[in-house]
Design an enzyme around this catalytic site. Sequence first.
Site, PDB file in Angstrom:
ATOM      1  N   GLY A 117       0.262  -7.828  -2.308  1.00 27.09           N
ATOM      2  CA  GLY A 117       0.519  -8.329  -3.644  1.00 27.09           C
ATOM      3  C   GLY A 117       1.864  -9.022  -3.702  1.00 27.09           C
ATOM      4  O   GLY A 117       2.514  -9.256  -2.671  1.00 27.09           O
ATOM      5  N   SER A 120       4.832  -7.006  -2.044  1.00 26.75           N
ATOM      6  CA  SER A 120       4.722  -6.944  -0.591  1.00 26.75           C
ATOM      7  C   SER A 120       4.955  -8.304   0.042  1.00 26.75           C
ATOM      8  O   SER A 120       5.639  -8.423   1.059  1.00 26.75           O
ATOM      9  CB  SER A 120       3.330  -6.425  -0.193  1.00 26.75           C
ATOM     10  OG  SER A 120       3.136  -5.106  -0.632  1.00 26.75           O
ATOM     11  N   ASP A 143      -4.211  -5.786 -10.128  1.00 29.85           N
ATOM     12  CA  ASP A 143      -3.585  -6.303 -11.351  1.00 29.85           C
ATOM     13  C   ASP A 143      -3.798  -7.802 -11.540  1.00 29.85           C
ATOM     14  O   ASP A 143      -3.578  -8.328 -12.639  1.00 29.85           O
ATOM     15  CB  ASP A 143      -2.083  -6.013 -11.334  1.00 29.85           C
ATOM     16  CG  ASP A 143      -1.775  -4.542 -11.557  1.00 29.85           C
ATOM     17  OD1 ASP A 143      -2.651  -3.831 -12.068  1.00 29.85           O
ATOM     18  OD2 ASP A 143      -0.657  -4.113 -11.212  1.00 29.85           O
TER      19      ASP A 143
END
Length: 368
Positions: A117, A120, A143
């Site tokens: 994401g 990261s 998300d």
Amino acid sequence: MSKVHRLGILTSGGDCAGLNAAIRAVAHRAVYSYGWTVHGIKDGTLGLMNRPIECQELSPDLFKGDLLRMGGTMLGTTNKGDPFAFPMPDGSLKDRSGDFVEGFHMLGLDALIVIGGDGSLKILDKLCKQGGVPMVGIPKTIDNDVHQTEFAIGFSTAVNVVVDALDRLQPTAASHHRVMILEVMGRDAGHIALSGGIAGGADVILIPEIPYSMDGIVKRIEAVSREGRSHVLVVIAEGCKTEDGAPLTVAWSGNQARYGGIGHYLSGRIAERVKAEVRVTVLGHVQRGGQPSMQDRLLASTFGVHAVDLVAKGKFNRMVAWQDRGVIDVPISKVVGSARSVDPTGPVVHTARGLGIYVGEVPEEVDG
């Protein structure tokens, strides 16, 4: 075409459905189309930082048909231990970014594909640029808040779980004439709550991006009653604050504070204002698991193939993305740094309001 023989792949951050489909696609494309060997790094960045290095060769005999259907990640993942400030046993923080880069070279890798994401990808982008590691990114997050892509791996499955939960809550809500509150994941972005709430027939959807009022919620509940229906479905993202803007968190191990409790908070506030029983269901990590949806399998497979092709072309420091019904690639520098939030004046919020759903207070600039 770049001279690649050994390709590494890792998953980082929270798990989600579709990661194994992406790993499978990378291995298939790299091995069968380009003749490379693919090495799966265990537990995200930790696999390259640990000694001995933790990895496995992703040979074709591992992909016998079930991996595409499996949730989670066969490689393991982590969302703890920033390599630039890694927690040591004595409580100190140490910069271990060099261990990551050293591990890459110890394995003799020519390039790295990372699945993560926004958070990261930001860390991995910094790591790889610092160490001169050729890298391509694949976006994943339930998300759905990664910039430059309309969809990330894991979002579709998470929304399907929300819709299934609402489908199961609605009959019992109707049977007992209750207000049913469903708390879903979404720390800073309300994409899951908004999409799942619309598809699941919610009457109230509360997300972090749009402030709400108890008066607005009660007004909608009373309107539902006047329409002749004796039950209400409410969906709220875990990252929502109180109507006064105060965050709700719960204490966790290691003196950490995590979002939690907004559903029960809202339950008490509603019960003070309306004559109805109120019940709360918190989905939590149920949204991360289970078999990936068709859309997540297709998206992950498309991303995996395209990521390998970028490596073959020598196009690094880029992330694959989905835009305008097709796969593209964008510079990672345009992705990391901030999350893609719900647009309070965008088409999905407009759709919710058009259906009569209370989605918080209407921004002044579009109010009339």
